[in-house]
Design an enzyme around this catalytic site. Structure first.
Site, PDB file in Angstrom:
ATOM      1  N   GLN A  95       0.833  -1.205   0.000  1.00 28.08           N
ATOM      2  CA  GLN A  95       0.000   0.000   0.000  1.00 28.08           C
ATOM      3  C   GLN A  95       0.870   1.258   0.000  1.00 28.08           C
ATOM      4  OE1 GLN A  95      -3.208  -0.421  -0.315  1.00 28.08           O
ATOM      5  NE2 GLN A  95      -3.731   1.749  -0.340  1.00 28.08           N
ATOM      6  N   GLU A 155       1.957 -26.092   7.032  1.00 26.71           N
ATOM      7  CA  GLU A 155       2.282 -26.599   8.375  1.00 26.71           C
ATOM      8  C   GLU A 155       1.161 -26.273   9.379  1.00 26.71           C
ATOM      9  OE1 GLU A 155       6.214 -26.990   9.689  1.00 26.71           O
ATOM     10  OE2 GLU A 155       7.076 -26.741   7.691  1.00 26.71           O
TER      11      GLU A 155
HETATM   12  N1  CAA Z   1       2.774 -33.669  20.346  1.00 26.18           N
HETATM   13  C1  CAA Z   1       2.596 -34.949  20.772  1.00 26.18           C
HETATM   14  N2  CAA Z   1       1.422 -35.622  20.654  1.00 26.18           N
HETATM   15  C2  CAA Z   1       0.401 -34.977  20.054  1.00 26.18           C
HETATM   16  C3  CAA Z   1       0.509 -33.653  19.587  1.00 26.18           C
HETATM   17  C4  CAA Z   1       1.754 -33.007  19.763  1.00 26.18           C
HETATM   18  N3  CAA Z   1       1.941 -31.725  19.337  1.00 26.18           N
HETATM   19  N4  CAA Z   1      -0.669 -33.274  19.029  1.00 26.18           N
HETATM   20  C5  CAA Z   1      -1.502 -34.315  19.163  1.00 26.18           C
HETATM   21  N5  CAA Z   1      -0.849 -35.352  19.776  1.00 26.18           N
HETATM   22  C6  CAA Z   1      -1.418 -36.659  20.126  1.00 26.18           C
HETATM   23  C7  CAA Z   1      -2.593 -36.439  21.083  1.00 26.18           C
HETATM   24  O1  CAA Z   1      -2.150 -36.369  22.437  1.00 26.18           O
HETATM   25  C8  CAA Z   1      -3.469 -37.635  20.810  1.00 26.18           C
HETATM   26  O2  CAA Z   1      -3.000 -38.758  21.530  1.00 26.18           O
HETATM   27  P1  CAA Z   1      -3.972 -39.484  22.626  1.00 26.18           P
HETATM   28  O3  CAA Z   1      -5.200 -39.883  21.855  1.00 26.18           O
HETATM   29  O4  CAA Z   1      -3.148 -40.629  23.108  1.00 26.18           O
HETATM   30  O5  CAA Z   1      -4.253 -38.450  23.643  1.00 26.18           O
HETATM   31  C9  CAA Z   1      -3.223 -37.929  19.326  1.00 26.18           C
HETATM   32  O6  CAA Z   1      -1.999 -37.276  18.975  1.00 26.18           O
HETATM   33  C10 CAA Z   1      -4.357 -37.425  18.459  1.00 26.18           C
HETATM   34  O7  CAA Z   1      -4.442 -36.016  18.627  1.00 26.18           O
HETATM   35  P2  CAA Z   1      -5.785 -35.206  18.379  1.00 26.18           P
HETATM   36  O8  CAA Z   1      -6.917 -35.881  19.088  1.00 26.18           O
HETATM   37  O9  CAA Z   1      -5.515 -33.768  18.741  1.00 26.18           O
HETATM   38  O10 CAA Z   1      -5.980 -35.387  16.799  1.00 26.18           O
HETATM   39  P3  CAA Z   1      -7.001 -34.684  15.803  1.00 26.18           P
HETATM   40  O11 CAA Z   1      -7.392 -35.660  14.787  1.00 26.18           O
HETATM   41  O12 CAA Z   1      -8.067 -33.974  16.575  1.00 26.18           O
HETATM   42  O13 CAA Z   1      -6.055 -33.610  15.037  1.00 26.18           O
HETATM   43  C11 CAA Z   1      -5.088 -31.461  14.562  1.00 26.18           C
HETATM   44  C12 CAA Z   1      -5.555 -32.480  15.617  1.00 26.18           C
HETATM   45  C13 CAA Z   1      -4.420 -30.368  15.389  1.00 26.18           C
HETATM   46  C14 CAA Z   1      -6.246 -30.863  13.797  1.00 26.18           C
HETATM   47  C15 CAA Z   1      -4.065 -32.123  13.584  1.00 26.18           C
HETATM   48  O14 CAA Z   1      -4.700 -33.019  12.719  1.00 26.18           O
HETATM   49  C16 CAA Z   1      -3.310 -31.098  12.770  1.00 26.18           C
HETATM   50  O15 CAA Z   1      -2.346 -30.490  13.250  1.00 26.18           O
HETATM   51  N6  CAA Z   1      -3.701 -30.917  11.468  1.00 26.18           N
HETATM   52  C17 CAA Z   1      -2.936 -30.091  10.534  1.00 26.18           C
HETATM   53  C18 CAA Z   1      -1.893 -30.906   9.831  1.00 26.18           C
HETATM   54  C19 CAA Z   1      -0.774 -30.063   9.272  1.00 26.18           C
HETATM   55  O16 CAA Z   1      -0.272 -29.155   9.913  1.00 26.18           O
HETATM   56  N7  CAA Z   1      -0.324 -30.383   8.064  1.00 26.18           N
HETATM   57  C20 CAA Z   1       0.762 -29.732   7.432  1.00 26.18           C
HETATM   58  C21 CAA Z   1       1.674 -30.756   6.831  1.00 26.18           C
HETATM   59  S1  CAA Z   1       3.308 -30.258   6.357  1.00 26.18           S
HETATM   60  C22 CAA Z   1       3.122 -29.083   5.148  1.00 26.18           C
HETATM   61  O17 CAA Z   1       2.388 -28.171   5.298  1.00 26.18           O
HETATM   62  C23 CAA Z   1       3.888 -29.139   3.883  1.00 26.18           C
HETATM   63  C24 CAA Z   1       5.302 -28.887   3.994  1.00 26.18           C
HETATM   64  O18 CAA Z   1       6.093 -29.698   3.554  1.00 26.18           O
HETATM   65  C25 CAA Z   1       5.800 -27.596   4.567  1.00 26.18           C
END
Ligand code: CAA
Length: 382
Positions: free
Chosen positions: A337, A364
């Site tokens: 801008q 990510e």
């Molecule tokens: N550290 C350790 N454990 C973790 C955690 C963490 N940060 N986050 C979740 N967990 C564990 C939880 O404790 C849980 O375990 P329990 O069942 O034993 O308690 C298990 O993992 C499942 O976790 P959730 O119930 O939170 O899972 P969910 O299905 O609800 O998903 C979410 C949560 C935050 C939405 C997740 O799916 C997410 O982050 N989604 C986005 C994915 C993403 O960022 N993708 C980008 C990929 S890379 C990219 O972009 C391209 C590149 O190359 C740059």
């Protein structure tokens, strides 16, 4: 509390700044147009030890932590966000999990090569129907005797074209097992059955490689499993805590480049008989950009510091990424801008910064995913 960088941190930041100003800034616009990073840039990063910044010294790296990585990524991204994401993914999404979760054999095989940049790393989590909902991934890994057989399609793989090794997440449990039935595998890209699919033509970070990765009857030894069976989702999420700090640092680098370009232009551009920097409307934009950037840096350094202390920092990493990526886009918008019509053309690199900033709120974990992570922590005290 100490806000002072250590002598070593100052040295590494200054080294990254001088590399960024000397090698990246003169090339960034051309690399964006040609849509690939010059091989000399990769080689120079190897000479400077940037590929192995967080790889332990015992495996040939510099043995530094996430604070140092954040300092380096801010400087690199200030010059070229395509190079920045390449470096961030390599260090935080591949080198870091191999070091934390890998077997001794996996560490000995891959970390020395990752440290020099002889091998570049990639992270394969996302699939056509499993983006934000990573737990829904369908790529399968099945045991056939002593061999894992992997089938599936991964998308949006940063470094997909340039990498030599990938961390692939695949379903080892039932289709309904969601997060509890996913495992992580270290997959050399030259394994038969691995092919690089479509190369994405992106709006920004155009010089970085983003591809599909197709996995068709990819046969791997049992030792390719990283960590424990069915622990892959935890590994993926824990790894992304580190990766999100890297993207937040990238956002500060892009935002800082915008602030610097805006200051320079505001001092040079004259309207109504004086430099536009004299007008309060411009000054307030610069003030807001600077304030948000300083606040972003505090969030990033705190999250990185916690991770270095091996404390869980999911909330802090998500807050850093959410706020810093919004700041990068705010700064890019205000910078453009201030430049007016000129900023909307390729006469200035501002249009590249504007395009590069946009992805930081998407990859990510999109901003709304960061809000999910933060609000769950706030509500549950996790
Ligand atoms: N550290 C350790 N454990 C973790 C955690 C963490 N940060 N986050 C979740 N967990 C564990 C939880 O404790 C849980 O375990 P329990 O069942 O034993 O308690 C298990 O993992 C499942 O976790 P959730 O119930 O939170 O899972 P969910 O299905 O609800 O998903 C979410 C949560 C935050 C939405 C997740 O799916 C997410 O982050 N989604 C986005 C994915 C993403 O960022 N993708 C980008 C990929 S890379 C990219 O972009 C391209 C590149 O190359 C740059």
């Amino acid at each position: 509390m100490d806000f002072q960088l250590t002598e070593q941190q100052t040295l590494i930041r200054d080294m990254a700044r001088s590399f960024a100003e000397g090698e990246l800034m003169p090339r960034a616009t051309q690399m964006d147009r040609q849509a690939f990073i010059d091989p000399e840039v990769f080689a120079k990063m190897g000479e400077l030890g940037l590929w192995g910044l967080t790889v332990p010294e015992a495996y040939g790296g510099a043995g530094m932590g996430n604070v140092e990585l954040a300092l380096v990524l801010e400087e690199v991204n200030r010059a070229c966000a395509s190079t920045g994401v390449t470096l961030s993914v390599h260090n935080s999404l591949l080198g870091a999990p191999i070091h934390k979760w890998g077997s001794e054999e996996q560490k000995r095989t891959w970390l020395p090569r990752l440290a020099t940049g002889e091998t570049i790393g990639a992270y394969c989590l996302t699939e056509p129907n499993a983006g934000s909902d990573a737990g829904a991934l369908r790529t399968s890994a099945k045991l056939d005797g002593d061999t894992w057989v992997i089938n599936g399609t991964k998308v949006w793989v940063t470094n997909g074209g340039t990498c030599g090794v990938m961390l692939v997440y695949a379903r080892t449990g039932t289709a309904e097992s969601r997060a509890k039935g996913i495992s992580a595998f270290v997959v050399p890209k030259n394994t038969p059955g691995v092919t690089v699919g479509k190369h994405e033509k992106k709006c920004g970070i155009r010089a970085s490689s983003t591809t599909e990765i197709l996995l068709e009857n990819v046969r791997l030894p049992k030792s390719a499993l990283m960590g424990k069976l069915d622990d892959g989702f935890t590994i993926a999420m824990d790894t992304l805590d580190g990766g999100r700090i890297g993207i937040a640092a990238q956002s500060i680098g892009i935002g800082r480049a915008c602030l610097e370009a805006a200051v320079k232009y505001a001092k040079e551009r004259e309207q109504f008989g004086q430099p536009i920097a004299n007008f309060q409307a411009i000054q307030w934009k610069l003030a807001d950009m600077s304030t948000r950037l300083d606040a972003s840096r505090m969030l990033v350094h705190k999250a990185a510091w916690m991770r270095d202390k091996k404390e869980r920092c999911s909330q802090q990493a998500a807050e850093a990424k959410l706020f810093a990526s919004q700041t990068a886009n705010f700064c890019a918008d205000e910078c453009l801008q201030i430049h007016g019509g000129a900023g909307y053309t390729d006469h200035f690199h501002v249009e590249r910064l504007f395009r590069d900033a946009r992805i930081t709120e998407i990859y990510e974990g999109a901003s709304d995913i960061q809000r999910i992570v933060i609000s769950r922590a706030v509500l549950n005290g996790v």
